[in-house]
Enzyme design. Structure first.
Site, PDB file in Angstrom:
ATOM      1  N   HIS A   1       4.239  -9.914   0.665  1.00 60.49           N
ATOM      2  CA  HIS A   1       4.743  -9.776   2.041  1.00 60.49           C
ATOM      3  C   HIS A   1       5.773 -10.869   2.329  1.00 60.49           C
ATOM      4  O   HIS A   1       6.771 -10.628   3.012  1.00 60.49           O
ATOM      5  CB  HIS A   1       3.596  -9.896   3.058  1.00 60.49           C
ATOM      6  CG  HIS A   1       2.558  -8.824   2.930  1.00 60.49           C
ATOM      7  ND1 HIS A   1       1.294  -9.055   2.429  1.00 60.49           N
ATOM      8  CD2 HIS A   1       2.606  -7.500   3.232  1.00 60.49           C
ATOM      9  CE1 HIS A   1       0.602  -7.927   2.440  1.00 60.49           C
ATOM     10  NE2 HIS A   1       1.376  -6.965   2.913  1.00 60.49           N
TER      11      HIS A   1
ATOM     12  N   GLN B   1      -4.206   6.592   7.487  1.00 63.80           N
ATOM     13  CA  GLN B   1      -3.851   6.674   6.062  1.00 63.80           C
ATOM     14  C   GLN B   1      -5.039   6.432   5.122  1.00 63.80           C
ATOM     15  O   GLN B   1      -4.867   6.325   3.918  1.00 63.80           O
ATOM     16  CB  GLN B   1      -2.690   5.747   5.738  1.00 63.80           C
ATOM     17  CG  GLN B   1      -2.960   4.252   5.807  1.00 63.80           C
ATOM     18  CD  GLN B   1      -1.681   3.451   5.653  1.00 63.80           C
ATOM     19  OE1 GLN B   1      -0.887   3.347   6.578  1.00 63.80           O
ATOM     20  NE2 GLN B   1      -1.458   2.868   4.483  1.00 63.80           N
TER      21      GLN B   1
ATOM     22  N   MET C   1      -0.212  -4.131   6.758  1.00 56.07           N
ATOM     23  CA  MET C   1      -1.599  -3.949   7.214  1.00 56.07           C
ATOM     24  C   MET C   1      -2.329  -5.298   7.169  1.00 56.07           C
ATOM     25  O   MET C   1      -3.559  -5.344   7.196  1.00 56.07           O
ATOM     26  CB  MET C   1      -2.312  -2.912   6.352  1.00 56.07           C
ATOM     27  CG  MET C   1      -1.653  -1.528   6.464  1.00 56.07           C
ATOM     28  SD  MET C   1      -2.760  -0.149   6.170  1.00 56.07           S
ATOM     29  CE  MET C   1      -3.280  -0.470   4.508  1.00 56.07           C
TER      30      MET C   1
ATOM     31  N   GLY D   1       8.089  -2.729  -0.141  1.00 58.17           N
ATOM     32  CA  GLY D   1       7.946  -3.207  -1.524  1.00 58.17           C
ATOM     33  C   GLY D   1       7.985  -2.055  -2.516  1.00 58.17           C
ATOM     34  O   GLY D   1       7.493  -0.959  -2.236  1.00 58.17           O
TER      35      GLY D   1
ATOM     36  N   SER E   1      -1.357  -7.376  -4.321  1.00 57.92           N
ATOM     37  CA  SER E   1      -1.828  -6.371  -3.370  1.00 57.92           C
ATOM     38  C   SER E   1      -3.016  -6.980  -2.624  1.00 57.92           C
ATOM     39  O   SER E   1      -3.809  -7.721  -3.231  1.00 57.92           O
ATOM     40  CB  SER E   1      -2.288  -5.127  -4.141  1.00 57.92           C
ATOM     41  OG  SER E   1      -3.160  -4.354  -3.350  1.00 57.92           O
TER      42      SER E   1
HETATM   43  O1  PAF Z   1       2.232  -0.518   2.634  1.00 61.18           O
HETATM   44  C1  PAF Z   1       1.503  -0.723   3.643  1.00 61.18           C
HETATM   45  O2  PAF Z   1       0.986  -1.824   3.867  1.00 61.18           O
HETATM   46  C2  PAF Z   1       1.242   0.429   4.612  1.00 61.18           C
HETATM   47  O3  PAF Z   1       1.171   1.642   3.960  1.00 61.18           O
HETATM   48  C3  PAF Z   1       2.289   0.474   5.749  1.00 61.18           C
HETATM   49  C4  PAF Z   1       3.676   0.736   5.226  1.00 61.18           C
HETATM   50  C5  PAF Z   1       2.270  -0.832   6.525  1.00 61.18           C
HETATM   51  C6  PAF Z   1       1.922   1.612   6.734  1.00 61.18           C
HETATM   52  O4  PAF Z   1       0.682   1.412   7.323  1.00 61.18           O
END
Ligand code: PAF
Length: 279
Positions: free
Chosen positions: A37, A60, A30, A144, A182
């Site tokens: 990442h 989400q 995201m 992750g 995060s």
């Molecule tokens: O972990 C995340 O950043 C999100 O939940 C994901 C897996 C990209 C789905 O939008």
């Protein structure tokens, strides 16, 4: 790095790559990328051409959650990905989920742990991942372990619907104090960020207790809960489960997992640790 904005373009590009015999590694994100990442991308590059997606997925986020304020930094992310030598960035410029009529659910796993506190969250995650898997059709996808429940649910969805996609887990990356990285850590002020390191320290102390012989899940979770409260954390849950998240444990066994979600100054943090006996 090639940047693609449209689903049709990414589908066409993948067909070309597959025709050329390339394996595709996929890293959904995201955005507001950080070293967590980077670890996913570095791992992905070992397996094939790395396609990263950046999409803040409205499905989400629940009512009152941080969809509007979720950190976004497309320019910074592009620079970050170029430095890591990612091959392709898929970054839709419009809402690709607005028309969604069909949703993916895992009725059991969606309603335990974080699912109890974030209704609809995992349905949103599984639905966007299904959509992205269908468009990108990777050979490998990387997730992750900080988001352990998400990882298990996506692994199960892949077993059910995408048996050819290998879901690769990547260990949690932590800052020097132990706080799991995060994008939402940006919500913590400096004092809270330092204090938040106690979260993982407490989970680690519980893991040491298990390692020195305590197997009662009730005692181990009580110890964790009391330590978290003493340190000013508000608790959503503290649970010990088997590593597939099939059931909560009474007698803890080697390889089980301690999972917790807490809030500090209103910022929600999640973390987990495997309970391992070293002997
Ligand atoms: O972990 C995340 O950043 C999100 O939940 C994901 C897996 C990209 C789905 O939008």
């Amino acid at each position: 790095m090639k940047i693609v904005n449209k689903i049709e373009e990414i589908k066409a590009l993948n067909k070309e790559l597959k025709k050329a015999g390339e394996k595709i590694s996929f890293i959904p994100t995201m955005g507001k990328l950080h070293e967590g990442h980077a670890a996913l991308i570095k791992e992905a590059l070992k397996y094939g051409k790395a396609i990263v997606s950046i999409y803040v997925n409205p499905l989400q986020f629940g009512k009152g959650e941080d969809y509007d304020t979720y950190p976004r930094d497309n320019d910074g992310d592009i620079k970050f990905l170029e430095e890591l030598k990612a091959d392709i960035l898929f970054i839709p410029l419009e809402n690709i989920t607005a028309e969604t009529a069909t949703f993916v659910v895992n009725p059991y796993l969606s309603n335990i742990l974080c699912g109890l506190f974030r209704p609809g969250h995992f349905q949103g995650v599984l639905t966007i991942i299904m959509k992205l898997f269908s468009a990108i059709n990777p050979s490998f996808a990387f997730f992750g372990l900080k988001d352990y429940q998400q990882y298990i649910m996506i692994k199960k969805m892949a077993e059910d619907y995408y048996p050819d996609i290998k879901i690769v887990p990547v260990p949690t990356v932590r800052d020097t104090g132990g706080l799991a990285l995060s994008s939402r850590n940006l919500y913590l002020n400096e004092k809270d960020r330092k204090h938040a390191c106690n979260f993982y320290k407490i989970l680690s102390n519980t893991a040491s207790l298990f390692n020195s012989g305590e197997i009662s899940a009730e005692k181990l979770t009580l110890f964790t809960t009391l330590e978290l409260i003493k340190n000013g954390f508000h608790i959503d849950y503290v649970k010990i489960m088997d590593k597939e998240l099939a059931y909560e444990k009474k007698a803890t066994e080697n390889g089980d997992i301690l999972l917790s979600a807490v809030r500090l100054s209103g910022v929600r943090l999640i973390d987990n640790i495997f309970l391992v006996r070293t002997e």
